[in-house]
Scaffold this motif. Structure first.
Motif, mmCIF file in Angstrom:
data_model
loop_
_atom_site.group_PDB
_atom_site.id
_atom_site.type_symbol
_atom_site.label_atom_id
_atom_site.label_comp_id
_atom_site.label_asym_id
_atom_site.label_seq_id
_atom_site.Cartn_x
_atom_site.Cartn_y
_atom_site.Cartn_z
ATOM 1 N N SER A 19 5.256 2.799 -6.264
ATOM 2 C CA SER A 19 4.075 1.976 -6.540
ATOM 3 C C SER A 19 4.291 0.932 -7.630
ATOM 4 O O SER A 19 3.364 0.166 -7.930
ATOM 5 N N TYR A 34 2.103 3.744 3.062
ATOM 6 C CA TYR A 34 3.468 3.526 3.546
ATOM 7 C C TYR A 34 4.323 4.785 3.386
ATOM 8 O O TYR A 34 5.021 5.198 4.323
ATOM 9 N N ASP A 41 0.669 4.294 -0.974
ATOM 10 C CA ASP A 41 0.160 5.582 -0.508
ATOM 11 C C ASP A 41 0.278 5.692 1.008
ATOM 12 O O ASP A 41 0.807 6.670 1.540
ATOM 13 N N ASN A 72 0.872 -1.178 0.000
ATOM 14 C CA ASN A 72 0.000 0.000 0.000
ATOM 15 C C ASN A 72 0.901 1.217 0.000
ATOM 16 O O ASN A 72 1.188 1.811 1.041
#
Length: 323
Positions: free
Chosen positions: A197, A169, A167, A165
């Motif tokens: 990402s 983290y 965003d 994840n």
């Protein structure tokens, strides 16, 4: 003042950069390259990419060949499952530099990029002209300040689940590690998150922590080139005490530069970091510069720690050696 710095940083973040790719010994590399002249190699840490240095690149590129790679496992570089010991990644990074025609170079690292940079010097100190070391402990370290190091190393699968994840983290890192008024704005956060990402990052980045004990020990007596250490004054995981006594372990240390920032100094105080880097690369750092105000406050070194050659513009007059 913070808004002014953010405005300047935002303008620079909108700049177009030159992206390049190559494959060396089966490992894919992506990097940003700008400028011509002597090479400077910029290595990022976690949870970042080449963008760690995006605010420094335009100024550095006015005089240097700037090479800012996505490190192995990050961004658009290769993400093979395998050996992520720091000494292994350092050797792979040197092979990458060989492949793109870089022999001797200046070197800068931030966070985990320092771990790799230190290992590069351990393997090939003769190739590094000057070294800028940012925001990582050396001789002082208290694991209670950085519990994620142990947890990630022992639980790489669970760490990977968190990193998946991107965003959440990335935001946790920057929200807990920056001085609040200097955190990157939302547009910059989106850039950082996007680069963390890419598929595969969360599978292999935890291996950096899991494999750290497999790395070859670094011999810091090899660090005889000029070295500048940059430290964020308000870094919650790297107290200023970590910078004390560093001169006893790095022979070439010329100065400690304490910046009014948290951990992500290249984003939080981009102009100060850029100035410090440029002045150091030109041998123009001076202990009286206002940039050293916080360093003097903590009684840390602001000039070369060892003796320098006695020299002056007035022949025959004794020149006091640096202490």
């Amino acid at each position: 003042m913070a808004d002014n710095l953010r405005g300047k940083a935002q303008k620079m973040s909108q700049r177009e950069f030159t992206h390049k790719t190559t494959t060396v010994n089966g490992l894919d590399w992506h990097w940003v390259e700008e400028g011509t002249g002597p090479a400077i190699v910029l290595l990022h840490g976690i949870p970042e990419s080449w963008r760690c240095w995006q605010h420094q690149i335009p100024t550095l590129a006015k005089q240097f060949r700037v090479i800012a790679p996505d490190m192995k496992g990050y961004g658009r570089s290769g993400k093979p499952v395998g050996d992520y010991a720091a000494s292994t990644v350092a050797a792979e990074t040197l092979a990458f530099l060989d492949a793109i025609g870089v022999e001797n170079f200046h070197l800068a690292g931030h966070d985990w990029g320092v771990v790799i940079a230190d290992n590069i010097i351990n393997l090939a100190a003769e190739r590094v002209e000057r070294y800028i070391r940012c925001c990582l402990s050396l001789h002082n370290y208290d694991a209670r300040n950085s519990l994620h190091h142990q947890w990630n190393g022992r639980n790489p699968e669970k760490a990977g689940q968190l990193m998946a994840n991107a965003d959440a983290y990335v935001r946790v890192w920057f929200e807990t590690s920056c001085k609040p008024e200097y955190r990157p704005d939302e547009a910059e956060m989106q850039e950082i998150i996007k680069e963390f990402s890419y598929p595969g990052i969360s599978d292999v980045v935890p291996l950096y922590f899991a494999h750290i004990r497999k790395s070859i020990p670094v011999d810091y007596s090899k660090f005889t080139m000029p070295v500048l250490y940059i430290h964020g004054e308000h870094d919650p995981r790297q107290p200023v005490e970590y910078a004390r006594g560093m001169e006893d372990h790095i022979p070439g240390l010329e100065a400690v530069l304490v910046i009014d920032a948290g951990h992500f100094v290249t984003w939080e105080r981009p102009e100060d970091v850029t100035n410090g880097m440029m002045w150091f690369l030109h041998s123009m750092l001076a202990s009286g510069l206002p940039l050293f105000d916080r360093t003097r406050h903590y009684g840390l070194p602001t000039r070369p720690c060892g003796e320098v050659e006695s020299w002056g513009v007035n022949p025959g007059i004794a020149v006091q050696k640096a202490s």
